[in-house]
Design a protein around this motif. Structure first.
Motif, PDB file in Angstrom:
ATOM      1  N   THR A 238       0.812  -1.221   0.000  1.00 43.62           N
ATOM      2  CA  THR A 238       0.000   0.000   0.000  1.00 43.62           C
ATOM      3  C   THR A 238       0.843   1.267   0.000  1.00 43.62           C
ATOM      4  O   THR A 238       1.763   1.430   0.800  1.00 43.62           O
ATOM      5  N   ASP A 239       0.507   2.165  -0.910  1.00 42.45           N
ATOM      6  CA  ASP A 239       1.041   3.525  -0.921  1.00 42.45           C
ATOM      7  C   ASP A 239      -0.115   4.423  -0.478  1.00 42.45           C
ATOM      8  O   ASP A 239      -1.060   4.632  -1.235  1.00 42.45           O
ATOM      9  N   PRO A 240      -0.121   4.955   0.745  1.00 44.65           N
ATOM     10  CA  PRO A 240      -1.314   5.604   1.299  1.00 44.65           C
ATOM     11  C   PRO A 240      -1.779   6.815   0.492  1.00 44.65           C
ATOM     12  O   PRO A 240      -1.036   7.392  -0.310  1.00 44.65           O
ATOM     13  N   VAL A 241      -3.031   7.194   0.743  1.00 45.40           N
ATOM     14  CA  VAL A 241      -3.614   8.372   0.095  1.00 45.40           C
ATOM     15  C   VAL A 241      -2.787   9.618   0.422  1.00 45.40           C
ATOM     16  O   VAL A 241      -2.415  10.386  -0.466  1.00 45.40           O
ATOM     17  N   ILE A 242      -2.538   9.844   1.700  1.00 41.13           N
ATOM     18  CA  ILE A 242      -1.706  10.974   2.125  1.00 41.13           C
ATOM     19  C   ILE A 242      -0.250  10.490   2.145  1.00 41.13           C
ATOM     20  O   ILE A 242       0.048   9.462   2.747  1.00 41.13           O
ATOM     21  N   PRO A 243       0.657  11.193   1.473  1.00 41.09           N
ATOM     22  CA  PRO A 243       2.030  10.688   1.346  1.00 41.09           C
ATOM     23  C   PRO A 243       2.665  10.330   2.683  1.00 41.09           C
ATOM     24  O   PRO A 243       2.441  10.981   3.706  1.00 41.09           O
ATOM     25  N   ARG A 244       3.453   9.270   2.666  1.00 48.35           N
ATOM     26  CA  ARG A 244       4.206   8.863   3.859  1.00 48.35           C
ATOM     27  C   ARG A 244       5.096  10.021   4.315  1.00 48.35           C
ATOM     28  O   ARG A 244       5.617  10.774   3.489  1.00 48.35           O
ATOM     29  N   GLY A 245       5.287  10.107   5.623  1.00 50.04           N
ATOM     30  CA  GLY A 245       6.155  11.142   6.162  1.00 50.04           C
ATOM     31  C   GLY A 245       5.463  12.456   6.437  1.00 50.04           C
ATOM     32  O   GLY A 245       6.102  13.412   6.876  1.00 50.04           O
ATOM     33  N   THR A 246       4.137  12.536   6.172  1.00 52.59           N
ATOM     34  CA  THR A 246       3.395  13.768   6.456  1.00 52.59           C
ATOM     35  C   THR A 246       3.461  14.078   7.962  1.00 52.59           C
ATOM     36  O   THR A 246       3.360  13.183   8.798  1.00 52.59           O
ATOM     37  N   ASP A 247       3.635  15.342   8.291  1.00 48.43           N
ATOM     38  CA  ASP A 247       3.725  15.782   9.692  1.00 48.43           C
ATOM     39  C   ASP A 247       2.315  15.941  10.258  1.00 48.43           C
ATOM     40  O   ASP A 247       1.505  16.711   9.742  1.00 48.43           O
ATOM     41  N   TRP A 248       2.035  15.209  11.349  1.00 41.98           N
ATOM     42  CA  TRP A 248       0.713  15.261  11.952  1.00 41.98           C
ATOM     43  C   TRP A 248       0.710  16.051  13.260  1.00 41.98           C
ATOM     44  O   TRP A 248      -0.161  15.853  14.111  1.00 41.98           O
ATOM     45  N   ALA A 249       1.650  16.930  13.422  1.00 40.38           N
ATOM     46  CA  ALA A 249       1.702  17.736  14.641  1.00 40.38           C
ATOM     47  C   ALA A 249       0.408  18.548  14.784  1.00 40.38           C
ATOM     48  O   ALA A 249      -0.135  19.063  13.815  1.00 40.38           O
ATOM     49  N   GLY A 250      -0.067  18.652  16.004  1.00 39.20           N
ATOM     50  CA  GLY A 250      -1.261  19.450  16.257  1.00 39.20           C
ATOM     51  C   GLY A 250      -2.524  18.636  16.398  1.00 39.20           C
ATOM     52  O   GLY A 250      -3.551  19.158  16.846  1.00 39.20           O
ATOM     53  N   ILE A 251      -2.488  17.358  16.003  1.00 41.42           N
ATOM     54  CA  ILE A 251      -3.669  16.525  16.166  1.00 41.42           C
ATOM     55  C   ILE A 251      -3.708  15.997  17.600  1.00 41.42           C
ATOM     56  O   ILE A 251      -2.708  15.487  18.097  1.00 41.42           O
ATOM     57  N   PRO A 252      -4.837  16.103  18.276  1.00 38.36           N
ATOM     58  CA  PRO A 252      -4.892  15.681  19.682  1.00 38.36           C
ATOM     59  C   PRO A 252      -4.684  14.180  19.810  1.00 38.36           C
ATOM     60  O   PRO A 252      -5.005  13.413  18.901  1.00 38.36           O
ATOM     61  N   LEU A 504     -13.396  12.733  15.654  1.00 36.04           N
ATOM     62  CA  LEU A 504     -12.309  13.682  15.434  1.00 36.04           C
ATOM     63  C   LEU A 504     -12.880  14.965  14.827  1.00 36.04           C
ATOM     64  O   LEU A 504     -13.746  14.910  13.951  1.00 36.04           O
ATOM     65  N   GLU A 505     -12.409  16.099  15.292  1.00 39.03           N
ATOM     66  CA  GLU A 505     -12.855  17.363  14.693  1.00 39.03           C
ATOM     67  C   GLU A 505     -12.482  17.380  13.215  1.00 39.03           C
ATOM     68  O   GLU A 505     -11.351  17.026  12.851  1.00 39.03           O
ATOM     69  N   PRO A 506     -13.409  17.761  12.332  1.00 37.36           N
ATOM     70  CA  PRO A 506     -13.138  17.721  10.893  1.00 37.36           C
ATOM     71  C   PRO A 506     -11.869  18.461  10.472  1.00 37.36           C
ATOM     72  O   PRO A 506     -11.204  18.074   9.511  1.00 37.36           O
ATOM     73  N   ARG A 507     -11.494  19.511  11.213  1.00 39.13           N
ATOM     74  CA  ARG A 507     -10.296  20.266  10.819  1.00 39.13           C
ATOM     75  C   ARG A 507      -9.023  19.444  10.986  1.00 39.13           C
ATOM     76  O   ARG A 507      -7.975  19.796  10.435  1.00 39.13           O
ATOM     77  N   TYR A 508      -9.097  18.342  11.756  1.00 41.58           N
ATOM     78  CA  TYR A 508      -7.929  17.489  11.950  1.00 41.58           C
ATOM     79  C   TYR A 508      -7.900  16.305  10.980  1.00 41.58           C
ATOM     80  O   TYR A 508      -6.972  15.501  11.018  1.00 41.58           O
TER      81      TYR A 508
END
Length: 805
Positions: A238-252, A504-508
């Motif tokens: 699998t090659d995910p929809v959102i590219p590998r290595g994406t920064d998820w900082a800020g998500i609770p 999850l809040e939609p903005r996240y």
């Protein structure tokens, strides 16, 4: 004399019909089949002859309706281009035109969603209706309508659409009704907000109403220590929809675990439940530096069950505020997938698991009480009356627990006594139709992002491109907050702490904007890599298409519209690329007969494309299917145990050919992958010898587009086109690309192309009922006429003018 004969032939049905009109005025019962009253059906005044004579001549030229002004121009494919002074006028006209071309489809679909088909077809539909009602589609639709009433902007536009549908219905006489009404001998009901809401709930059932809980629950018990390796949540391909290595900082972070949540439900002895397989979609967009012209290009092809009338209806809407073009669902206002002057967008199903099953401890067989947190709780019961054609009725007792409805109360059923918890049971804060009304008029990335936040379910990958060069992909939909592994298996329903912890809040939600790689894409694969901090599980993830699309998009920086057409039609098999060399390497060609050596040689030189005329595609597909079944022979006859997927099987084939799982039950030998591959090849040879005539891929697959009510005379069979469910052109036997769209956003405006397998008219016999199937099956497209102003005479085939009284 010739003229006389032709007149005699024309009049004879009328004369015969008049005789039988009084002779056979009632319906005929033939076993469980109910035939329409022959006299009424064959009546020259109101029956099927009227449909035959007026099928393509039913578009009026002018209508006088209170407070409605606008014009509709129908192009050569009967696509309506609606020009109106505002949304309310435009949506009224859209409702009218939907009903003009697709009334029976709209009415039948709404009845199905509400669980009311028994009223039309009789006792044969009772169990279908019972299940729809127990799932709660109608209850969820009523909640949505009440929610819409809190939004005056949305409500007024939805009501305008409903008035337009009913304006058309009120003008129709018995003779004007689509032929399905005459065959089934019933009449349409008035349209309503509730019926529009039902359509959304029905699509939710198709796209997020699947689950694997029981099968995975039993697989965990069966495979024990090998389970995690055979059923990884993110497989190696699998090659995910959102590219590998994406920064998820800020998500609770995830919520803290509550006591008791890890309670494990053991093996459940239920039979295998086969749900729909293969439904999915592709979308992608390339940014300016990957485009030959320097313009962004967006592509979308939603994969759904293919039906006649077609699921989509194509149109343009133009008001002084905005112009939008694309496809809609008959029964719903606005454009679902399409483009305007500034942006283009497309959708694919996200595949999140939002339907969970709970094993409930019942006090007794009556299911009057159930245990929750150490106490016996009273089961709520809703009485539901199912009316049956002919005057009968059935009162169903729907049992409702803390978790949701109990769908199956027959002890012999595969899910007896389990309670279902599904996302549609949660009234959303968002307004689903706000999504598309906002998207239709969005001018930039910010407008697109706002539109995505309004969408509750079924979760979708919203692809985006703009005339300013932006590309993006956003997951629109409510993501349940679950603990690690929650939802993969049947949960213990005696502990309230085993429920979801909100959303999850939609903005996240996962999203990407102008990624470095210069393209975005989704094809129903897993959304993110393991770094995403919120747990979600697989409702229906796929690997092959997304990985191959990303490979192709990343190989070039000179994509053009014509290249995208070829990519949407691509039938190359990544599965065959990976597995076929290992299968072929297992063969001892010296031990094969002449036919076996011929097949092996042909497969060695095969281009791995599932072309319509390919015989090699049949051979490989059959070989791998038998190989997969032999590898997992341990679970073929075991009730409701999930079989490891094809990626897991290929991993064993490549890396562990001596795995104990290759060993067949009931043999003295200890088989490995080579022995199983040879046995599967022997099966292929046996199949090949039994064929009286060699089958190419199209004949073997035997694709068809069925009428919505499964009426053979109104269906199309023998569809020849390349593709299969795990290929980019995911055309399998009865499902596939339901709408192909390609949009290049140029400085001078959108340049767009599209096609779907059907036609604009819902009336069988019309020249616009199936007129696009041939183009679709051959990978051809129509240029989409995005008119800025009413077209000149000669550019359209019909005109319908609405003028206020």
């Amino acid at each position: 004399m010739k003229k006389l004969k032709s007149i005699s032939w024309l009049l004879s049905p009328w004369i015969l019909s008049c005789f039988w009109l009084w002779k056979l005025g009632g319906a005929i019962e033939a076993g469980e089949q109910r035939l329409p009253p022959p006299g009424k059906f064959f009546s020259p005044a109101v029956g099927m002859w009227w449909n035959a004579m007026w099928v393509d001549r039913s578009t009026p030229e002018a209508l006088s309706l209170e407070g409605v002004q606008g014009e509709v121009y129908f192009d050569e494919r009967m696509v309506p281009h609606i020009f109106a002074e505002g949304d309310h006028q435009a949506f009224f006209i859209q409702g009218y035109v939907h009903a003009m071309h697709r009334l029976w489809q709209m009415d039948f679909s709404a009845r199905a969603g509400e669980g009311r088909l028994s009223e039309v077809v009789g006792p044969a539909a009772v169990e279908f209706d019972r299940l729809k009602r127990r799932k709660g589609l109608a209850e969820a639709a009523r909640q949505s309508v009440e929610h819409w009433k809190q939004d005056s902007f949305l409500l007024s536009r939805l009501e305008a659409y409903v008035r337009g549908v009913n304006a058309r219905i009120n003008q129709m006489r018995a003779r004007d009704l689509p032929i399905e009404y005459k065959l089934l001998d019933y009449a349409p009901e008035p349209w309503s907000l509730f019926r529009s809401a039902l359509y959304h709930k029905s699509m939710a059932e198709i796209l997020c109403g699947r689950d694997k809980d029981i099968e995975m629950n039993n697989a965990r018990a069966f495979f024990k220590q090998d389970f995690a390796r055979l059923f990884p949540e993110l497989d190696s391909l699998t090659d995910p929809v959102i590219p590998r290595g994406t920064d998820w900082a800020g998500i609770p972070p995830m919520p803290q675990l509550e006591a008791g949540e890890a309670s494990e439900v053991g093996f459940l002895p239920f039979s295998r439940d086969q749900g729909p397989a293969g439904l999915g979609s592709n979308n992608w967009a390339v940014g300016p530096w990957r485009s030959r012209s320097g313009n962004p290009i967006l592509c979308n092809d939603p994969h759904l069950t293919l039906t006649l009338p077609s699921i989509w209806y194509e149109q343009q809407i133009a008001t002084p505020e905005y112009r939008v073009y694309g496809v809609s669902f008959p029964g719903i206002p606005g454009v679902i997938v399409g483009f305007n002057d500034s942006i283009a967008w497309g959708v694919t199903n996200a595949g999140w698991d939002v339907l969970d099953w709970y094993r409930v401890e019942w006090k007794d067989a009556s299911m009057s009480h159930y245990r929750l947190d150490g106490e016996w709780k009273l089961t709520n019961v809703r009485l539901d009356t199912i009316r049956i054609r002919g005057g009968g009725y059935l009162v169903d007792s729907v049992r409702l627990s803390h978790w949701g409805p109990v769908l199956y109360t027959d002890p012999a059923h595969r899910r007896y006594g389990l309670a279902m918890h599904w996302i549609i049971q949660h009234p959303p804060e968002q307004q689903e139709y706000r999504t598309f009304m906002t998207m239709n008029r969005a001018r930039n990335y910010d407008g697109y992002r706002e539109a995505c936040t309004h969408f509750p379910y079924p979760a979708q990958n919203f692809a985006f491109a703009s005339a300013t060069g932006d590309i993006a992909l956003t997951l629109g939909g409510n993501m349940p907050l679950k603990r690690d592994q929650q939802g993969r298996f049947v949960a213990d329903g005696s502990i309230s702490g085993n429920g979801w912890q909100g959303f999850l809040e939609p903005r996240y939600n996962p999203q990407v904007h102008n990624p470095e790689r210069g393209f975005i894409s989704s094809a129903n694969q897993r959304t993110t890599d393991d770094a995403f901090p919120v747990y979600y599980n697989d409702g229906d993830f796929r690997a092959f298409r997304g990985t191959l699309i990303n490979r192709y998009l990343g190989q070039r920086s000179d994509w053009g519209v014509e290249d995208m057409m070829r990519l949407q039609y691509n039938a190359y098999s990544l599965k065959a690329e990976i597995s076929l060399p290992y299968l072929l390497a297992s063969l001892d060609t010296s031990a094969l007969d002449d036919r076996g050596r011929l097949i092996a040689r042909r497969l060695q030189t095969w281009d791995l494309v599932y072309d319509s005329s390919s015989v090699e595609a049949v051979w490989y597909d059959r070989w791998f299917e038998v190989f997969q079944r032999l590898v997992w022979d341990e679970v073929l006859d075991t009730p409701a145990v999930a079989r490891p997927g094809e990626v897991a099987t290929m991993e064993l084939l490549r890396r562990q050919p001596e795995s104990p799982w290759f060993d067949l039950r009931g043999t003295a030998l200890r088989e490995g992958a080579p022995e199983i591959a040879r046995m599967a090849f022997d099966s292929l040879l046996s199949f090949d010898r039994q064929q009286e005539e060699r089958q190419d891929w199209a004949r073997y697959r035997n694709a068809a587009i069925q009428h919505l009510a499964r009426i053979p005379a109104f269906s199309e069979s023998g569809i020849r086109s390349p593709g299969n469910e795990d290929l980019i052109n995911a055309h399998a036997r009865v499902f596939g690309p339901s709408w192909r769209m390609i949009v290049e956003l140029t400085p001078k405006g959108p340049r767009a192309y599209g096609v779907y397998p059907g036609g604009q008219e819902g009336q069988p016999g019309s020249r616009h009922y199936i007129d696009m199937i041939d183009h679709w099956s051959k990978g051809k497209y129509y240029e989409l006429h995005f008119w800025r102003e009413p077209p000149a005479v000669g550019s359209f085939t019909h005109k319908l003018k609405f003028q206020s009284k």
